[in-house]
Design a protein around this motif. Sequence first.
Motif, mmCIF file in Angstrom:
data_model
loop_
_atom_site.group_PDB
_atom_site.id
_atom_site.type_symbol
_atom_site.label_atom_id
_atom_site.label_comp_id
_atom_site.label_asym_id
_atom_site.label_seq_id
_atom_site.Cartn_x
_atom_site.Cartn_y
_atom_site.Cartn_z
ATOM 1 N N PRO A 182 0.581 -1.125 -0.109
ATOM 2 C CA PRO A 182 0.172 0.134 0.005
ATOM 3 C C PRO A 182 0.485 1.616 -0.078
ATOM 4 C CG PRO A 182 -0.863 -1.891 1.940
ATOM 5 C CD PRO A 182 0.494 -2.342 1.277
ATOM 6 N N ARG A 235 -5.183 3.175 -6.394
ATOM 7 C CA ARG A 235 -5.658 4.020 -5.831
ATOM 8 C C ARG A 235 -6.284 3.450 -5.444
ATOM 9 N NH1 ARG A 235 -11.330 5.534 -8.247
ATOM 10 N NH2 ARG A 235 -11.654 7.575 -6.807
ATOM 11 N N GLN A 236 -7.153 4.124 -3.749
ATOM 12 C CA GLN A 236 -7.927 3.432 -2.598
ATOM 13 C C GLN A 236 -9.464 3.443 -2.896
ATOM 14 O OE1 GLN A 236 -7.380 0.841 -0.903
ATOM 15 N NE2 GLN A 236 -4.993 0.151 -1.925
ATOM 16 N N SER A 283 -12.372 4.763 -1.814
ATOM 17 C CA SER A 283 -13.835 5.611 -0.677
ATOM 18 C C SER A 283 -15.387 5.452 -0.111
ATOM 19 C CB SER A 283 -14.535 6.880 -0.141
ATOM 20 O OG SER A 283 -14.656 8.047 -1.603
ATOM 21 N N SER A 310 -9.425 -1.551 -7.990
ATOM 22 C CA SER A 310 -8.961 -1.355 -6.395
ATOM 23 C C SER A 310 -10.020 -1.536 -5.477
ATOM 24 C CB SER A 310 -8.297 0.699 -7.075
ATOM 25 O OG SER A 310 -8.069 0.649 -8.106
ATOM 26 N N PHE A 339 -8.799 -3.050 -1.484
ATOM 27 C CA PHE A 339 -9.108 -2.595 -0.713
ATOM 28 C C PHE A 339 -9.449 -3.824 0.481
ATOM 29 C CE2 PHE A 339 -9.699 0.453 1.884
ATOM 30 C CZ PHE A 339 -10.683 0.711 2.954
ATOM 31 N N THR A 381 -7.538 -7.116 1.517
ATOM 32 C CA THR A 381 -6.698 -6.390 2.820
ATOM 33 C C THR A 381 -7.229 -6.578 3.877
ATOM 34 O OG1 THR A 381 -6.701 -3.421 2.530
ATOM 35 C CG2 THR A 381 -4.845 -5.217 1.672
#
Length: 219
Positions: A34, A78-79, A81, A166, A170, A173
């Motif tokens: 990350p 890119r993460q 929201s 993405s 996310f 993890t």
Amino acid sequence: MPSIFKQAPDIQPRLAEDVYDQILSAIIDGQFAPGERLIQEKIATQINISRTPVREALLRLEQEGILELSGRKGFVIRQLSDNEVTELYGVREAIEGYAAFIVAGHRNPEKLAAIQAAVEAEYELSDRNLESEFRCNRHIHRTIVEQADNPVLLDFFDSIWGRSVSLWLFAATRTNPSQTDPDVHRQLLKVLQTGSPEEARTAMAGHVRDGLSQHHKNP
């Protein structure tokens, strides 16, 4: 760091496409930590090619929402929201629900057979893990949209699912080993085969919403 890419031959058609596939696979495999920057010069050196196809591949991944710029020549994964995740799932409901509506309305045996083959392939996974299930799940959903014979829907699907890489990273993890139930897709297939178009749309929309609910259960 040790090389995570295969060297490319000196002459190769569709070189940027090959580089794109390698980088995307490395991202899905979790080869990048990350926040780790993807530097085009380093990747080009590892693959043994010029920087141009690497740059093209990185820019494509940026356009798909998988990477974002970090500094002058670097990119990071890119993460998304939680709000972006909800918005993406809402668009998926509309796109994939309409595709299911079309497929159920046509009820073409060849198209239904293609979807069934994709669904059954999920049962044949020899190594069931987050990566393999993500790829298999994407293949099933893309096959359904593809069988609707609507290029615009398919373009939207590919754009949304690019961003979903993405999302998957996310989620990967934050969750325990995958607990995907292949029977869910068999049930969806049955509705496509025997249900009305509206029933198929409702079933697909509900299936997509279940995915969003699962995301919210794993904060």
